[in-house]
Design a protein around this motif. Structure first.
Motif, PDB file in Angstrom:
ATOM      1  N   ASP A   1      -4.711  23.253   0.366  1.00 48.37           N
ATOM      2  CA  ASP A   1      -3.264  23.510   0.364  1.00 48.37           C
ATOM      3  C   ASP A   1      -2.926  24.845  -0.284  1.00 48.37           C
ATOM      4  O   ASP A   1      -1.937  24.968  -1.022  1.00 48.37           O
ATOM      5  N   GLY A   2      -3.774  25.855  -0.041  1.00 49.32           N
ATOM      6  CA  GLY A   2      -3.510  27.190  -0.540  1.00 49.32           C
ATOM      7  C   GLY A   2      -3.830  27.414  -2.001  1.00 49.32           C
ATOM      8  O   GLY A   2      -3.569  28.500  -2.525  1.00 49.32           O
ATOM      9  N   LYS A   3      -4.417  26.421  -2.667  1.00 53.33           N
ATOM     10  CA  LYS A   3      -4.754  26.543  -4.082  1.00 53.33           C
ATOM     11  C   LYS A   3      -6.257  26.425  -4.277  1.00 53.33           C
ATOM     12  O   LYS A   3      -6.938  25.705  -3.546  1.00 53.33           O
ATOM     13  N   TYR A   4      -6.762  27.140  -5.296  1.00 51.09           N
ATOM     14  CA  TYR A   4      -8.194  27.160  -5.589  1.00 51.09           C
ATOM     15  C   TYR A   4      -8.476  26.305  -6.824  1.00 51.09           C
ATOM     16  O   TYR A   4      -7.732  26.358  -7.812  1.00 51.09           O
ATOM     17  N   TYR A   5      -9.576  25.537  -6.744  1.00 52.00           N
ATOM     18  CA  TYR A   5      -9.934  24.632  -7.830  1.00 52.00           C
ATOM     19  C   TYR A   5     -11.387  24.870  -8.256  1.00 52.00           C
ATOM     20  O   TYR A   5     -12.279  24.973  -7.412  1.00 52.00           O
ATOM     21  N   ASP A   6     -11.590  24.957  -9.549  1.00 50.11           N
ATOM     22  CA  ASP A   6     -12.908  25.180 -10.141  1.00 50.11           C
ATOM     23  C   ASP A   6     -13.700  23.873 -10.124  1.00 50.11           C
ATOM     24  O   ASP A   6     -13.306  22.886 -10.743  1.00 50.11           O
ATOM     25  N   LEU A   7     -14.834  23.868  -9.407  1.00 54.11           N
ATOM     26  CA  LEU A   7     -15.663  22.670  -9.306  1.00 54.11           C
ATOM     27  C   LEU A   7     -16.886  22.722 -10.220  1.00 54.11           C
ATOM     28  O   LEU A   7     -17.736  21.842 -10.160  1.00 54.11           O
ATOM     29  N   SER A   8     -16.992  23.755 -11.033  1.00 56.36           N
ATOM     30  CA  SER A   8     -18.186  23.898 -11.862  1.00 56.36           C
ATOM     31  C   SER A   8     -18.280  22.766 -12.875  1.00 56.36           C
ATOM     32  O   SER A   8     -17.278  22.164 -13.264  1.00 56.36           O
TER      33      SER A   8
ATOM     34  N   GLY B   1     -13.596  14.267  -2.194  1.00 58.21           N
ATOM     35  CA  GLY B   1     -12.527  13.758  -1.356  1.00 58.21           C
ATOM     36  C   GLY B   1     -11.158  14.259  -1.763  1.00 58.21           C
ATOM     37  O   GLY B   1     -10.219  14.257  -0.975  1.00 58.21           O
ATOM     38  N   THR B   2     -11.042  14.709  -3.014  1.00 52.21           N
ATOM     39  CA  THR B   2      -9.762  15.174  -3.540  1.00 52.21           C
ATOM     40  C   THR B   2     -10.014  16.216  -4.616  1.00 52.21           C
ATOM     41  O   THR B   2     -11.071  16.208  -5.273  1.00 52.21           O
ATOM     42  N   THR B   3      -9.046  17.088  -4.805  1.00 50.40           N
ATOM     43  CA  THR B   3      -9.143  18.086  -5.874  1.00 50.40           C
ATOM     44  C   THR B   3      -8.504  17.584  -7.168  1.00 50.40           C
ATOM     45  O   THR B   3      -8.496  18.304  -8.167  1.00 50.40           O
ATOM     46  N   ALA B   4      -8.003  16.370  -7.163  1.00 53.30           N
ATOM     47  CA  ALA B   4      -7.390  15.811  -8.379  1.00 53.30           C
ATOM     48  C   ALA B   4      -8.404  15.793  -9.516  1.00 53.30           C
ATOM     49  O   ALA B   4      -9.543  15.369  -9.349  1.00 53.30           O
ATOM     50  N   GLY B   5      -7.975  16.286 -10.667  1.00 55.97           N
ATOM     51  CA  GLY B   5      -8.836  16.314 -11.838  1.00 55.97           C
ATOM     52  C   GLY B   5      -9.590  17.608 -12.031  1.00 55.97           C
ATOM     53  O   GLY B   5     -10.179  17.833 -13.095  1.00 55.97           O
ATOM     54  N   PHE B   6      -9.588  18.470 -11.012  1.00 58.87           N
ATOM     55  CA  PHE B   6     -10.251  19.770 -11.139  1.00 58.87           C
ATOM     56  C   PHE B   6      -9.214  20.837 -11.483  1.00 58.87           C
ATOM     57  O   PHE B   6      -8.112  20.847 -10.926  1.00 58.87           O
ATOM     58  N   PRO B   7      -9.537  21.761 -12.392  1.00 60.30           N
ATOM     59  CA  PRO B   7      -8.553  22.769 -12.807  1.00 60.30           C
ATOM     60  C   PRO B   7      -8.292  23.806 -11.729  1.00 60.30           C
ATOM     61  O   PRO B   7      -9.214  24.270 -11.055  1.00 60.30           O
ATOM     62  N   GLU B   8      -7.042  24.168 -11.563  1.00 59.26           N
ATOM     63  CA  GLU B   8      -6.669  25.238 -10.633  1.00 59.26           C
ATOM     64  C   GLU B   8      -7.035  26.586 -11.259  1.00 59.26           C
ATOM     65  O   GLU B   8      -6.890  26.776 -12.473  1.00 59.26           O
ATOM     66  N   ILE B   9      -7.517  27.515 -10.443  1.00 58.34           N
ATOM     67  CA  ILE B   9      -7.918  28.831 -10.936  1.00 58.34           C
ATOM     68  C   ILE B   9      -7.367  29.924 -10.041  1.00 58.34           C
ATOM     69  O   ILE B   9      -7.012  29.697  -8.882  1.00 58.34           O
ATOM     70  N   ASP B  10      -7.332  31.128 -10.592  1.00 60.64           N
ATOM     71  CA  ASP B  10      -6.953  32.336  -9.857  1.00 60.64           C
ATOM     72  C   ASP B  10      -8.233  33.108  -9.562  1.00 60.64           C
ATOM     73  O   ASP B  10      -8.962  33.475 -10.492  1.00 60.64           O
TER      74      ASP B  10
END
Length: 276
Positions: free
Chosen positions: A19-26, A43-52
């Motif tokens: 949805d146009g947002k980046y999430y850190d999966l490290s 399955g979802t980005t919930a719980g992962f921090p959004e990053i620039d």
């Protein structure tokens, strides 16, 4: 879901784009590799921090696969421009995984090369072992995602100096730019209906569609699984359409050129060329 990796070589961070947002999966997932893909990704980005990610190097979207399996002469119009008959079965060769670079990294023109060529290709990455598959439907179920690749080739090394195989002209360092994303199948739809293009210094070279494939993605995977096994994280390159320098219609690449390839829904690469 789109997966990508950012950061300098050897220190890449896995990222999800949703949805146009980046999430850190490290941390919890490790990397975008066979183990991660075999688990089904996220399955979802919930719980992962959004990053620039502004200003970050975009790395290859997958960690180094154990194999890069390539299909040659798989587009009807490319066979015609190359003066070759369409093959009765898929033509197969391999590239070394150390040829992989990111979508904006430098591509090196090999020493003594005068015939370095570009090839836009649809790349397929596996999420589970594919061996002795029973159907083309089963083949599609093995796919973790798709990406855009440039299967660069040195035509003298590949043809005149090959010794009978393609790999001399295919495995030069930096000859497999990938990315920017690994895109899950649900975002792509029909892989046999994707516009594909390449440009050199902004001028169009290839402009075609994956529907011109002689052997479909599903057919290739099913067929090859009768002879070999793909493992999770492996990369399959499925051939290139017409419009390469080998056709005689365009000059080959030289240091200082910028070569770009793209596929509908998968983004594009844009690699400066330098002399090795």
């Amino acid at each position: 879901m789109k997966y990508l990796r950012i950061g300098r070589p050897g220190y890449e961070t896995p990222v999800a784009l949703s949805d146009g947002k980046y999430y850190d999966l490290s941390g919890p997932i490790g990397d975008i590799d066979g183990e991660f893909l075999q688990r089904g990704g996220i399955g979802t980005t919930a719980g992962f921090p959004e990053i620039d990610i502004a200003g970050e190097r975009i790395a290859p979207p997958i960690a180094k696969p154990s194999a890069i399996v390539c299909i040659g002469m798989n587009y009807a119009a490319h066979c015609a421009e190359s003066g070759a008959e369409p093959p009765a079965e898929p033509v197969v060769f391999y590239k070394h995984p150390n040829t992989i670079v990111g979508p904006n990294d430098d591509v090196e023109i090999p020493r003594a090369s005068t015939r370095t060529d570009w090839e836009v290709e649809l790349g397929v990455v596996f999420k589970k072992r594919a061996s002795y598959l029973e159907s083309e439907e089963a083949a599609l179920d093995c796919i973790a995602g798709f990406l855009v690749a440039n299967d660069l080739s040195e035509r003298e090394f590949q043809i005149e100096r090959s010794g009978g195989q393609f790999s001399k002209g295919k495995a030069c360092p930096t000859f497999t730019p990938l990315g920017p994303y690994l895109v899950t199948p649900d975002e792509i739809g029909d892989p046999q209906a994707l516009r594909m293009w390449s440009k050199v210094n902004g001028e169009i070279r290839q402009d075609s569609n994956s529907k011109d494939m002689i052997f479909s993605v599903a057919r290739i995977i099913h067929h090859m699984s009768q002879f070999m096994a793909f493992d999770p994280g492996d990369l399959l390159l499925t051939g290139t359409p017409e419009g390469v320098a080998l056709s005689g219609r365009f000059p080959y690449l030289a240091a200082g050129d910028v070569v770009s390839v793209g596929i509908e829904g998968l983004g594009h690469t844009e690699n400066p060329t330098v002399q090795a």
